[in-house]
Design a protein around this motif. Structure first.
Motif, PDB file in Angstrom:
ATOM      1  N   ALA A  84      34.880  38.948  47.048  1.00 43.59           N
ATOM      2  CA  ALA A  84      34.222  38.721  48.330  1.00 43.59           C
ATOM      3  C   ALA A  84      32.989  39.606  48.453  1.00 43.59           C
ATOM      4  CB  ALA A  84      35.191  39.003  49.477  1.00 43.59           C
ATOM      5  N   THR A  85      31.822  38.983  48.565  1.00 42.80           N
ATOM      6  CA  THR A  85      30.557  39.707  48.650  1.00 42.80           C
ATOM      7  C   THR A  85      29.897  39.444  50.000  1.00 42.80           C
ATOM      8  OG1 THR A  85      30.228  39.488  46.260  1.00 42.80           O
ATOM      9  CG2 THR A  85      28.298  40.063  47.591  1.00 42.80           C
ATOM     10  N   THR A  86      29.648  40.505  50.757  1.00 41.89           N
ATOM     11  CA  THR A  86      29.035  40.369  52.070  1.00 41.89           C
ATOM     12  C   THR A  86      28.536  41.735  52.541  1.00 41.89           C
ATOM     13  OG1 THR A  86      29.425  39.735  54.383  1.00 41.89           O
ATOM     14  CG2 THR A  86      31.292  40.652  53.183  1.00 41.89           C
ATOM     15  N   GLU A 139      24.699  44.480  50.640  1.00 42.19           N
ATOM     16  CA  GLU A 139      25.846  43.655  50.290  1.00 42.19           C
ATOM     17  C   GLU A 139      26.679  44.350  49.209  1.00 42.19           C
ATOM     18  OE1 GLU A 139      24.810  39.704  49.177  1.00 42.19           O
ATOM     19  OE2 GLU A 139      24.707  39.017  51.257  1.00 42.19           O
ATOM     20  N   THR A 140      27.967  44.368  49.397  1.00 42.20           N
ATOM     21  CA  THR A 140      28.882  44.917  48.398  1.00 42.20           C
ATOM     22  C   THR A 140      30.011  43.918  48.164  1.00 42.20           C
ATOM     23  OG1 THR A 140      30.141  46.081  50.100  1.00 42.20           O
ATOM     24  CG2 THR A 140      28.390  47.313  48.997  1.00 42.20           C
ATOM     25  N   THR A 141      30.745  44.128  47.079  1.00 46.03           N
ATOM     26  CA  THR A 141      31.826  43.208  46.710  1.00 46.03           C
ATOM     27  C   THR A 141      33.168  43.917  46.772  1.00 46.03           C
ATOM     28  OG1 THR A 141      30.369  41.944  45.241  1.00 46.03           O
ATOM     29  CG2 THR A 141      32.739  41.716  44.894  1.00 46.03           C
ATOM     30  N   GLN A 142      34.130  43.277  47.413  1.00 51.86           N
ATOM     31  CA  GLN A 142      35.517  43.738  47.403  1.00 51.86           C
ATOM     32  C   GLN A 142      36.360  42.706  46.658  1.00 51.86           C
ATOM     33  OE1 GLN A 142      37.045  44.663  51.292  1.00 51.86           O
ATOM     34  NE2 GLN A 142      35.641  46.383  51.593  1.00 51.86           N
ATOM     35  N   ASN A 143      37.296  43.179  45.845  1.00 47.94           N
ATOM     36  CA  ASN A 143      38.145  42.290  45.053  1.00 47.94           C
ATOM     37  C   ASN A 143      39.568  42.293  45.596  1.00 47.94           C
ATOM     38  OD1 ASN A 143      36.262  41.480  42.844  1.00 47.94           O
ATOM     39  ND2 ASN A 143      36.188  43.690  42.512  1.00 47.94           N
ATOM     40  N   THR A 196      31.533  35.299  61.387  1.00 45.59           N
ATOM     41  CA  THR A 196      31.106  36.628  61.836  1.00 45.59           C
ATOM     42  C   THR A 196      29.607  36.708  62.088  1.00 45.59           C
ATOM     43  OG1 THR A 196      30.821  37.364  59.538  1.00 45.59           O
ATOM     44  CG2 THR A 196      32.987  37.738  60.565  1.00 45.59           C
ATOM     45  N   GLY A 197      28.840  35.685  61.658  1.00 46.38           N
ATOM     46  CA  GLY A 197      27.398  35.721  61.821  1.00 46.38           C
ATOM     47  C   GLY A 197      26.667  36.411  60.693  1.00 46.38           C
ATOM     48  N   VAL A 198      27.381  36.905  59.695  1.00 44.52           N
ATOM     49  CA  VAL A 198      26.793  37.589  58.544  1.00 44.52           C
ATOM     50  C   VAL A 198      27.037  36.742  57.299  1.00 44.52           C
ATOM     51  CG1 VAL A 198      26.815  39.683  57.142  1.00 44.52           C
ATOM     52  CG2 VAL A 198      27.211  39.829  59.608  1.00 44.52           C
ATOM     53  N   LYS A 199      26.039  36.629  56.429  1.00 45.35           N
ATOM     54  CA  LYS A 199      26.156  35.835  55.220  1.00 45.35           C
ATOM     55  C   LYS A 199      27.193  36.447  54.276  1.00 45.35           C
ATOM     56  CE  LYS A 199      23.435  33.946  51.377  1.00 45.35           C
ATOM     57  NZ  LYS A 199      22.091  33.888  50.733  1.00 45.35           N
ATOM     58  N   GLY A 200      27.900  35.580  53.533  1.00 42.53           N
ATOM     59  CA  GLY A 200      28.881  36.078  52.580  1.00 42.53           C
ATOM     60  C   GLY A 200      29.250  35.030  51.541  1.00 42.53           C
ATOM     61  N   THR A 201      29.815  35.496  50.436  1.00 44.45           N
ATOM     62  CA  THR A 201      30.204  34.616  49.334  1.00 44.45           C
ATOM     63  C   THR A 201      31.585  34.998  48.830  1.00 44.45           C
ATOM     64  OG1 THR A 201      27.917  34.274  48.615  1.00 44.45           O
ATOM     65  CG2 THR A 201      29.645  33.845  46.999  1.00 44.45           C
ATOM     66  N   ASP A 202      32.429  33.989  48.643  1.00 44.52           N
ATOM     67  CA  ASP A 202      33.733  34.169  48.000  1.00 44.52           C
ATOM     68  C   ASP A 202      33.723  33.448  46.663  1.00 44.52           C
ATOM     69  OD1 ASP A 202      35.083  35.687  49.940  1.00 44.52           O
ATOM     70  OD2 ASP A 202      35.596  33.897  51.093  1.00 44.52           O
ATOM     71  N   VAL A 203      34.199  34.107  45.630  1.00 50.39           N
ATOM     72  CA  VAL A 203      34.409  33.465  44.337  1.00 50.39           C
ATOM     73  C   VAL A 203      35.917  33.433  44.098  1.00 50.39           C
ATOM     74  CG1 VAL A 203      34.004  33.530  41.859  1.00 50.39           C
ATOM     75  CG2 VAL A 203      32.199  34.260  43.437  1.00 50.39           C
ATOM     76  N   TYR A 204      36.470  32.217  44.075  1.00 47.99           N
ATOM     77  CA  TYR A 204      37.907  32.036  43.913  1.00 47.99           C
ATOM     78  C   TYR A 204      38.227  31.793  42.434  1.00 47.99           C
ATOM     79  CZ  TYR A 204      37.901  31.188  48.972  1.00 47.99           C
ATOM     80  OH  TYR A 204      37.751  31.298  50.324  1.00 47.99           O
ATOM     81  N   SER A 205      39.269  32.441  41.939  1.00 45.69           N
ATOM     82  CA  SER A 205      39.692  32.231  40.552  1.00 45.69           C
ATOM     83  C   SER A 205      41.211  32.344  40.462  1.00 45.69           C
ATOM     84  CB  SER A 205      39.020  33.239  39.618  1.00 45.69           C
ATOM     85  OG  SER A 205      39.329  34.573  40.003  1.00 45.69           O
ATOM     86  N   ARG A 206      41.768  31.717  39.422  1.00 42.75           N
ATOM     87  CA  ARG A 206      43.217  31.693  39.247  1.00 42.75           C
ATOM     88  C   ARG A 206      43.568  31.764  37.764  1.00 42.75           C
ATOM     89  NH1 ARG A 206      45.500  27.388  43.665  1.00 42.75           N
ATOM     90  NH2 ARG A 206      47.421  27.808  42.533  1.00 42.75           N
ATOM     91  N   THR A 207      44.797  32.161  37.484  1.00 39.97           N
ATOM     92  CA  THR A 207      45.377  32.059  36.146  1.00 39.97           C
ATOM     93  C   THR A 207      46.781  31.500  36.279  1.00 39.97           C
ATOM     94  OG1 THR A 207      46.369  34.284  36.135  1.00 39.97           O
ATOM     95  CG2 THR A 207      44.074  34.091  35.376  1.00 39.97           C
ATOM     96  N   ASN A 208      47.285  30.891  35.217  1.00 42.45           N
ATOM     97  CA  ASN A 208      48.613  30.310  35.292  1.00 42.45           C
ATOM     98  C   ASN A 208      49.202  30.133  33.898  1.00 42.45           C
ATOM     99  OD1 ASN A 208      50.798  29.020  36.806  1.00 42.45           O
ATOM    100  ND2 ASN A 208      50.172  27.152  35.769  1.00 42.45           N
ATOM    101  N   LYS A 209      50.486  30.451  33.756  1.00 36.88           N
ATOM    102  CA  LYS A 209      51.197  30.177  32.520  1.00 36.88           C
ATOM    103  C   LYS A 209      52.651  29.866  32.852  1.00 36.88           C
ATOM    104  CE  LYS A 209      51.838  35.152  31.667  1.00 36.88           C
ATOM    105  NZ  LYS A 209      51.589  36.263  30.721  1.00 36.88           N
ATOM    106  N   ILE A 210      53.222  28.930  32.089  1.00 39.15           N
ATOM    107  CA  ILE A 210      54.590  28.473  32.341  1.00 39.15           C
ATOM    108  C   ILE A 210      55.349  28.406  31.018  1.00 39.15           C
ATOM    109  CG2 ILE A 210      56.033  26.678  33.355  1.00 39.15           C
ATOM    110  CD1 ILE A 210      53.595  25.674  34.866  1.00 39.15           C
ATOM    111  N   PHE A 211      56.551  28.918  31.028  1.00 38.93           N
ATOM    112  CA  PHE A 211      57.462  28.791  29.899  1.00 38.93           C
ATOM    113  C   PHE A 211      58.605  27.874  30.315  1.00 38.93           C
ATOM    114  CE2 PHE A 211      55.477  32.938  29.855  1.00 38.93           C
ATOM    115  CZ  PHE A 211      55.052  33.089  28.551  1.00 38.93           C
ATOM    116  N   GLY A 212      59.080  27.031  29.381  1.00 36.86           N
ATOM    117  CA  GLY A 212      60.147  26.112  29.746  1.00 36.86           C
ATOM    118  C   GLY A 212      61.146  25.908  28.627  1.00 36.86           C
ATOM    119  N   LEU A 213      62.400  25.668  29.006  1.00 35.76           N
ATOM    120  CA  LEU A 213      63.478  25.370  28.073  1.00 35.76           C
ATOM    121  C   LEU A 213      64.359  24.293  28.692  1.00 35.76           C
ATOM    122  CD1 LEU A 213      65.255  26.015  25.536  1.00 35.76           C
ATOM    123  CD2 LEU A 213      66.450  27.679  26.967  1.00 35.76           C
TER     124      LEU A 213
END
Length: 446
Positions: A80-82, A91-95, A423-440
């Motif tokens: 999140a950068t705003t 502007e700073t970024t929080q993760n 909030t009236g202030v510009k901002g940017t969100d970068v969304y990301s994901r990871t995923n792994k599944i094991f099955g038997l």
């Protein structure tokens, strides 16, 4: 400002699935899917879900049973950068990072075939399937709190100047979970040597919930006064029925199959344990109050697939999925903000190396119709591609196991707004994901 916080928290009623498939639909119900992906033309016990009409073409009469266990692990991250984080003109970024895990997800598939008829049943987690925890909260909550505190003229007068983030501490966390349990029952019939059909249904039971809080307090140097204390703890349940039809056509070395699941009309009802938001108007609180209901339809789902026997021991298949998301009701008609329904493209191949061992691999591409208005911190999705591989081991005529690993690579989604979380202030969100599944899966025929 508190109004926006509450509405944001309540969007957790939308699922964040840890499985393959659509927003509210899990397509991986068996380890055979994880190792090959394109199972829509399968003539096997996993066809109870992927190709129920094909069950009438099983080679052997009798019972075909399968018990599956899966483990799914996922992360969700927001960069999140705003300028809100410091309010000093820079502007700073929080993760923010959330983890979702489902160490053991069971499912059961069963078929009894007698001549041209086959009766099948299954139990599985057909949607959702895990819990997501953001231990340091979410940027949507933090930004709204910061913006509201800064604009509080009464507080500014008390302090003698506007209250900026360096003057107070925010303590916040958010958890969300959703499980859709499905019990399916249906009947397959082989009309002739090349055509079979299926009719059945699935009872879906939803159990979900969300819990979170946000506390803001001035640092001791500025008086230590509590600025904000919000809390939300809600459990939700609901149920709905999915009618299912299917057909399978065998043409020499080709097998063609289709399945259609009709939209499931589903409302979930609140059991609210905590709804602490002082000063928020009653009409805002009402949708999240105890006993209130919210639409959460499971979309119509079409699967078409083709399988081809290249050699007697080598098979390949391709498949297409469509989820009609834009006509499935969501909270505040959120589905209308989608650009289109979800498209999935799958391909797989399997090779019988020897009588006792089959190896396989598969590919799946998922294309969501995402938009900025659809994406929220508490419920965001990313288009992706997945790779799966694994094996089937045949111990004898009756016993076999499937083992598999399924990994997903997600595209980052970037959302920029001129008024970050209103909030009236510009901002940017970068969304990301990871995923792994094991099955038997453990398969048994008798």
């Amino acid at each position: 400002m508190k109004k926006f916080l509450l509405i944001g928290a309540a969007t957790l009623i939308v699922s964040n699935s840890t499985f393959a498939g659509d927003y509210l639909t899990n397509t991986n119900q068996h380890a055979a899917f994880l190792r090959m992906a394109a199972r829509g033309a399968s003539i096997d016990v996993d066809g109870v879900y992927s190709n129920p009409a094909g069950l009438a073409f099983l080679q052997k009469d009798g019972f075909h049973l399968s018990l599956t266990g899966q483990s799914a692990y996922q992360t969700r991250e927001i960069a999140a950068t705003t300028g809100l984080w410091t309010l000093d003109g820079k502007e700073t970024t929080q993760n923010y990072k959330g983890t979702a895990s489902a160490p053991f997800i069971p499912s059961f598939h069963g078929v009894y075939k007698d001549g041209n008829w086959a009766v099948s049943a299954s139990f599985a987690i057909t949607g959702g399937g895990g819990k997501a925890s953001f231990d340091n909260g979410l940027p949507m909550f933090n930004s709204l709190a910061i913006g509201g505190i800064y604009k509080n003229e009464q507080l500014a007068g008390l302090i003698g100047k506007p209250v900026t983030p360096n003057m107070y501490d925010i303590n916040t966390a958010m958890d969300g979970k959703q499980y859709i349990y499905g019990v399916q029952l249906g009947l397959s019939y082989r009309i002739n040597d090349w055509l079979s059909v299926y009719a059945g249904g699935r009872m879906n039971y939803v159990k979900s919930g969300y819990e979170g809080y946000l506390k803001a307090q001035l640092k001791q140097d500025f008086g230590g006064t509590q600025l904000m204390n919000l809390a939300l703890d809600c459990e939700q349940t609901g149920w709905g029925v999915t009618p299912i039809i299917g057909a399978d056509v065998k043409l020499g070395k080709w097998n063609l199959a289709a399945k259609y699941e009709i939209k499931t009309n589903l409302n979930i009802e609140n059991k609210t344990n905590t709804l602490d938001a002082p000063g928020v108007p009653e009409e805002v609180l009402k949708p999240y109050a105890d006993g209130e209901q919210t639409p959460s339809d499971i979309p119509a789902f079409l699967s078409v697939a083709a399988g081809y026997e290249i050699l007697h021991n080598l098979r390949a298949s391709v498949e297409y999925h469509f989820f009609d998301d834009k006509h499935a009701g969501m909270l505040n008609d959120r589905q209308k903000t989608l650009k289109h329904g979800t498209h999935e493209y799958l391909a797989g191949i399997e090779w019988d190396i020897i009588k006792e061992l089959t190896i396989s691999g598969g590919f799946q591409k998922t294309n969501y119709g995402l938009s900025n208005d659809f994406q929220t911190d508490t419920s965001f999705y990313c288009s992706s591609y997945s790779l799966g591989f694994g094996a089937r081991v045949n111990f004898n005529e009756s016993w076999s196991i499937d083992v598999a690993y399924f990994w997903t690579n997600y595209d980052d989604y970037t959302k920029t707004t001129e008024s970050y979380n209103n909030t009236g202030v510009k901002g940017t969100d970068v969304y990301s994901r990871t995923n792994k599944i094991f099955g038997l899966s453990l398969n048994y025929h008798f």
